[in-house]
Write an enzyme that holds these catalytic residues in place. Sequence first.
Site, PDB file in Angstrom:
ATOM      1  CG  HIS A 107       1.782   2.402 -13.371  1.00 49.49           C
ATOM      2  ND1 HIS A 107       1.618   1.240 -14.098  1.00 49.49           N
ATOM      3  CD2 HIS A 107       1.342   2.117 -12.115  1.00 49.49           C
ATOM      4  CE1 HIS A 107       1.101   0.302 -13.316  1.00 49.49           C
ATOM      5  NE2 HIS A 107       0.926   0.804 -12.102  1.00 49.49           N
ATOM      6  CG  ASP A 145       3.122  -3.169  -8.543  1.00 44.78           C
ATOM      7  OD1 ASP A 145       3.223  -2.655  -7.408  1.00 44.78           O
ATOM      8  OD2 ASP A 145       2.102  -3.060  -9.257  1.00 44.78           O
ATOM      9  CG  HIS A 147      -1.222  -2.485 -10.888  1.00 44.43           C
ATOM     10  ND1 HIS A 147      -1.034  -2.309  -9.528  1.00 44.43           N
ATOM     11  CD2 HIS A 147      -2.552  -2.406 -11.105  1.00 44.43           C
ATOM     12  CE1 HIS A 147      -2.222  -2.135  -8.947  1.00 44.43           C
ATOM     13  NE2 HIS A 147      -3.162  -2.188  -9.876  1.00 44.43           N
ATOM     14  CG  ASP A 224       0.145  -3.780  -6.168  1.00 47.56           C
ATOM     15  OD1 ASP A 224       0.881  -4.695  -6.577  1.00 47.56           O
ATOM     16  OD2 ASP A 224       0.031  -2.680  -6.755  1.00 47.56           O
TER      17      ASP A 224
HETATM   18 ZN   LIG Z   1       0.705  -1.996  -8.469  1.00 49.27          ZN
END
Ligand SMILES: [Zn+2]
Length: 280
Positions: A107, A145, A147, A224
């Site tokens: 991120h 991931d 996200h 995740d």
């Molecule tokens: Zn994540």
Amino acid sequence: MKTKIVFSEKCLGYGSWHTEGPARVRRAQEILKEKGYDFLVPEPASEEDLLRVHDQEYLWMLKKSLVEDADTPAYDNIYEYAKLSAGGAILAAKIKGFSIMRPPGHHAGASGAALGASTRGFCYVNNIAIAVKHLDKPTLILDIDGHHGNGTQEIFYGNAKVTYLSLHRHPNYPGTGIGSDLNCINYPLPFDCGDTVYVGTLVRALRRLDMSKFEVVAVSAGFDTHADDLASLGLSRKAYRMIGENIASLKRPTFFALEGGYRGEDVGNDIDQLLKGFEA
Ligand SMILES: [Zn+2]
């Protein structure tokens, strides 16, 4: 040959109260040790390595612990932890290994929060981007991931040498990655879509790529997506083995850097399954 795990005890020294805390990596490391993996200890990335991805002002703020948001605290010495985690990704890139170092990175954009996100999502510097730029070869970055890796997309957007491919939950933080653009290919997936939809999407996504363009595969390896974790796509342990098999089918030198995954028991076992699929 069995993939080596990159890890240093030093990465466990901060943030014990946080969701992205040391317990998750500690437990994952114990499981991988029990399963017989070999470990290598990384050195910190150089400032030069960091500057290939991040701007000087952001790094200065990080060094002085002056930059903080609701998800991403300004811990003491976080710059040193971030440099060591980036060094883990670089070592993984050199030895085709798997870095389980923290903090995660995908991120983090060039100057902090990326593409309009409100926070840096537990990330300080972009480990996978730093390792890819260190190698400086035509690379496919595969982000599994749960996200969207908005920082990685921002850093490599329009870069002719690198393609960024992400499967992630939508709607969810950071809210980007809804469509594909230039060299950034995104597959948003619904909450708890499950193994069949996820792996089917991955197979189709990889099949559409022209792999002759790439010399290296870099995996932003987040877990995740596991059922009931922070960005759950309802995946079971079996899915990670199939993900590993599909990464192996690309037949390129490959390395992995840990992103999310917040239950160490699952992270350790999912990494083991992914690598068993990858090495089969
Ligand atoms: Zn994540």
